[in-house]
Motif scaffolding. Structure first.
Motif, PDB file in Angstrom:
ATOM      1  N   TYR A   4       0.820  -1.209   0.000  1.00  0.00           N
ATOM      2  CA  TYR A   4       0.000   0.000   0.000  1.00  0.00           C
ATOM      3  C   TYR A   4       0.857   1.263   0.000  1.00  0.00           C
ATOM      4  CZ  TYR A   4      -4.320  -2.540   0.554  1.00  0.00           C
ATOM      5  OH  TYR A   4      -5.384  -3.351   0.327  1.00  0.00           O
ATOM      6  N   LEU A   5       1.929   1.231   0.759  1.00  0.00           N
ATOM      7  CA  LEU A   5       2.802   2.399   0.814  1.00  0.00           C
ATOM      8  C   LEU A   5       3.458   2.667  -0.547  1.00  0.00           C
ATOM      9  CD1 LEU A   5       3.028   4.007   3.403  1.00  0.00           C
ATOM     10  CD2 LEU A   5       5.368   3.240   3.592  1.00  0.00           C
ATOM     11  N   GLU A   6       3.661   1.639  -1.322  1.00  0.00           N
ATOM     12  CA  GLU A   6       4.213   1.826  -2.666  1.00  0.00           C
ATOM     13  C   GLU A   6       3.179   2.387  -3.637  1.00  0.00           C
ATOM     14  OE1 GLU A   6       5.824  -1.981  -3.716  1.00  0.00           O
ATOM     15  OE2 GLU A   6       7.581  -1.721  -2.438  1.00  0.00           O
ATOM     16  N   ALA A   7       1.915   2.050  -3.458  1.00  0.00           N
ATOM     17  CA  ALA A   7       0.856   2.483  -4.381  1.00  0.00           C
ATOM     18  C   ALA A   7       0.274   3.852  -4.023  1.00  0.00           C
ATOM     19  CB  ALA A   7      -0.261   1.443  -4.402  1.00  0.00           C
ATOM     20  N   LEU A   8       0.212   4.187  -2.767  1.00  0.00           N
ATOM     21  CA  LEU A   8      -0.482   5.407  -2.342  1.00  0.00           C
ATOM     22  C   LEU A   8       0.141   6.715  -2.825  1.00  0.00           C
ATOM     23  CD1 LEU A   8      -1.744   4.419   1.205  1.00  0.00           C
ATOM     24  CD2 LEU A   8      -3.052   4.632  -0.911  1.00  0.00           C
ATOM     25  N   CYS A  86      10.735  13.118   6.373  1.00  0.00           N
ATOM     26  CA  CYS A  86      10.233  12.300   5.270  1.00  0.00           C
ATOM     27  C   CYS A  86      10.616  12.985   3.961  1.00  0.00           C
ATOM     28  CB  CYS A  86       8.717  12.145   5.373  1.00  0.00           C
ATOM     29  SG  CYS A  86       8.003  11.102   4.082  1.00  0.00           S
ATOM     30  N   GLU A  87      11.589  12.411   3.270  1.00  0.00           N
ATOM     31  CA  GLU A  87      12.120  12.990   2.035  1.00  0.00           C
ATOM     32  C   GLU A  87      12.250  11.909   0.963  1.00  0.00           C
ATOM     33  OE1 GLU A  87      12.869  16.118   1.277  1.00  0.00           O
ATOM     34  OE2 GLU A  87      12.453  16.938   3.262  1.00  0.00           O
ATOM     35  N   PRO A  88      12.062  12.284  -0.297  1.00  0.00           N
ATOM     36  CA  PRO A  88      12.250  11.319  -1.384  1.00  0.00           C
ATOM     37  C   PRO A  88      13.732  11.036  -1.608  1.00  0.00           C
ATOM     38  CG  PRO A  88      11.831  13.490  -2.275  1.00  0.00           C
ATOM     39  CD  PRO A  88      11.668  13.604  -0.784  1.00  0.00           C
ATOM     40  N   ASN A  89      14.029   9.957  -2.308  1.00  0.00           N
ATOM     41  CA  ASN A  89      15.422   9.645  -2.643  1.00  0.00           C
ATOM     42  C   ASN A  89      16.012  10.697  -3.572  1.00  0.00           C
ATOM     43  OD1 ASN A  89      15.561   7.308  -1.097  1.00  0.00           O
ATOM     44  ND2 ASN A  89      14.763   6.046  -2.749  1.00  0.00           N
ATOM     45  N   VAL A  90      15.195  11.202  -4.511  1.00  0.00           N
ATOM     46  CA  VAL A  90      15.644  12.232  -5.446  1.00  0.00           C
ATOM     47  C   VAL A  90      14.658  13.396  -5.352  1.00  0.00           C
ATOM     48  CG1 VAL A  90      16.159  12.807  -7.846  1.00  0.00           C
ATOM     49  CG2 VAL A  90      16.607  10.498  -7.002  1.00  0.00           C
ATOM     50  N   GLN A  91      15.169  14.556  -4.986  1.00  0.00           N
ATOM     51  CA  GLN A  91      14.325  15.739  -4.847  1.00  0.00           C
ATOM     52  C   GLN A  91      13.756  16.153  -6.201  1.00  0.00           C
ATOM     53  OE1 GLN A  91      13.456  17.188  -1.949  1.00  0.00           O
ATOM     54  NE2 GLN A  91      14.711  15.720  -0.813  1.00  0.00           N
ATOM     55  N   LEU A  92      12.555  16.711  -6.200  1.00  0.00           N
ATOM     56  CA  LEU A  92      11.878  17.117  -7.425  1.00  0.00           C
ATOM     57  C   LEU A  92      12.695  18.150  -8.212  1.00  0.00           C
ATOM     58  CD1 LEU A  92       9.395  16.870  -9.225  1.00  0.00           C
ATOM     59  CD2 LEU A  92       8.262  18.567  -7.772  1.00  0.00           C
ATOM     60  N   ALA A  93      13.285  19.112  -7.552  1.00  0.00           N
ATOM     61  CA  ALA A  93      14.088  20.131  -8.242  1.00  0.00           C
ATOM     62  C   ALA A  93      15.266  19.488  -8.973  1.00  0.00           C
ATOM     63  CB  ALA A  93      14.586  21.185  -7.262  1.00  0.00           C
ATOM     64  N   ASN A  94      15.875  18.463  -8.381  1.00  0.00           N
ATOM     65  CA  ASN A  94      16.985  17.760  -9.031  1.00  0.00           C
ATOM     66  C   ASN A  94      16.511  17.003 -10.274  1.00  0.00           C
ATOM     67  OD1 ASN A  94      18.672  18.707  -7.044  1.00  0.00           O
ATOM     68  ND2 ASN A  94      18.620  16.824  -5.863  1.00  0.00           N
ATOM     69  N   GLN A  95      15.311  16.449 -10.203  1.00  0.00           N
ATOM     70  CA  GLN A  95      14.751  15.761 -11.362  1.00  0.00           C
ATOM     71  C   GLN A  95      14.498  16.744 -12.499  1.00  0.00           C
ATOM     72  OE1 GLN A  95      11.442  13.077 -10.617  1.00  0.00           O
ATOM     73  NE2 GLN A  95      12.028  12.986  -8.461  1.00  0.00           N
ATOM     74  N   ASP A 118       9.983  -0.944  15.037  1.00  0.00           N
ATOM     75  CA  ASP A 118      11.375  -1.306  15.283  1.00  0.00           C
ATOM     76  C   ASP A 118      12.343  -0.167  14.962  1.00  0.00           C
ATOM     77  OD1 ASP A 118      11.437  -1.250  12.514  1.00  0.00           O
ATOM     78  OD2 ASP A 118      11.983  -3.359  12.277  1.00  0.00           O
ATOM     79  N   GLY A 119      11.810   1.008  14.584  1.00  0.00           N
ATOM     80  CA  GLY A 119      12.649   2.165  14.315  1.00  0.00           C
ATOM     81  C   GLY A 119      13.035   2.346  12.849  1.00  0.00           C
ATOM     82  N   THR A 120      12.742   1.352  12.017  1.00  0.00           N
ATOM     83  CA  THR A 120      13.021   1.499  10.587  1.00  0.00           C
ATOM     84  C   THR A 120      11.909   2.319   9.929  1.00  0.00           C
ATOM     85  OG1 THR A 120      11.890  -0.565  10.033  1.00  0.00           O
ATOM     86  CG2 THR A 120      14.276  -0.685  10.474  1.00  0.00           C
ATOM     87  N   THR A 121      12.223   2.891   8.786  1.00  0.00           N
ATOM     88  CA  THR A 121      11.243   3.705   8.067  1.00  0.00           C
ATOM     89  C   THR A 121      11.007   3.125   6.682  1.00  0.00           C
ATOM     90  OG1 THR A 121      11.948   5.703   9.220  1.00  0.00           O
ATOM     91  CG2 THR A 121      10.734   6.019   7.178  1.00  0.00           C
ATOM     92  N   MET A 122       9.731   2.964   6.335  1.00  0.00           N
ATOM     93  CA  MET A 122       9.360   2.597   4.975  1.00  0.00           C
ATOM     94  C   MET A 122       9.077   3.893   4.239  1.00  0.00           C
ATOM     95  SD  MET A 122       6.892  -0.736   5.321  1.00  0.00           S
ATOM     96  CE  MET A 122       5.685   0.036   6.395  1.00  0.00           C
ATOM     97  N   MET A 123       9.563   4.002   3.007  1.00  0.00           N
ATOM     98  CA  MET A 123       9.363   5.219   2.232  1.00  0.00           C
ATOM     99  C   MET A 123       9.002   4.852   0.808  1.00  0.00           C
ATOM    100  SD  MET A 123      10.742   7.496  -0.187  1.00  0.00           S
ATOM    101  CE  MET A 123      12.412   6.966  -0.361  1.00  0.00           C
TER     102      MET A 123
END
Length: 139
Positions: A4-8, A86-95, A118-123
């Motif tokens: 769901y986190l991948e689709a939303l 919470c940040e993307p791997n590649v910023q929109l301005a860089n794209q 457990d302290g990990t983050t899904m993004m």
């Protein structure tokens, strides 16, 4: 929850794009109430699918960039929900900088993050540029 986190983000991205198409003023795309409504919608969906879901662990970043025709300056609209890391791997301005020629259409990026117990983050992130320039934007 990963599925769901991948689709939303893609679903949220389409909602933002549709709102921009409806916006008459052109000044801002999303009002704070619309961001709140999007957060509530996502939280309800995730909580209905996962009993362990906690809304306070959900974070979202919505970024909208418009370029000026004359120069490369951006008008930036930014909305955040939850944790500000919470940040993307590649910023929109860089794209956008990698595009030739520079697009004058508004561009959008939605990033969702969920802090696991457990302290990990899904993004997961989706950009309006993902679908047309995905090959050229890979690091």
């Amino acid at each position: 929850m990963t599925k769901y986190l991948e689709a939303l983000p893609s679903v949220s991205l389409e909602m933002v794009k549709a709102q921009n198409a409806l916006e008459a003023s052109g000044e801002t795309v999303l009002a704070p109430q619309q961001v709140d409504m999007l957060e509530e919608t996502l939280a309800k969906l995730l909580s209905s699918q996962y009993s362990s879901f906690e809304k306070r662990r959900l974070a979202m970043k919505i970024e909208i960039l418009r370029t000026h025709v004359v120069d490369t300056d951006f008008d930036r609209e930014l909305h955040r929900i939850g944790d500000t890391s919470c940040e993307p791997n590649v910023q929109l301005a860089n794209q956008i900088e990698q595009l030739q020629p520079l697009s004058v259409r508004p561009q959008y990026q939605v990033t969702l993050c969920y802090l696991n117990q457990d302290g990990t983050t899904m993004m997961s992130s989706a950009s309006s540029l993902d679908f047309t320039h995905n090959q050229a934007l890979e690091p």
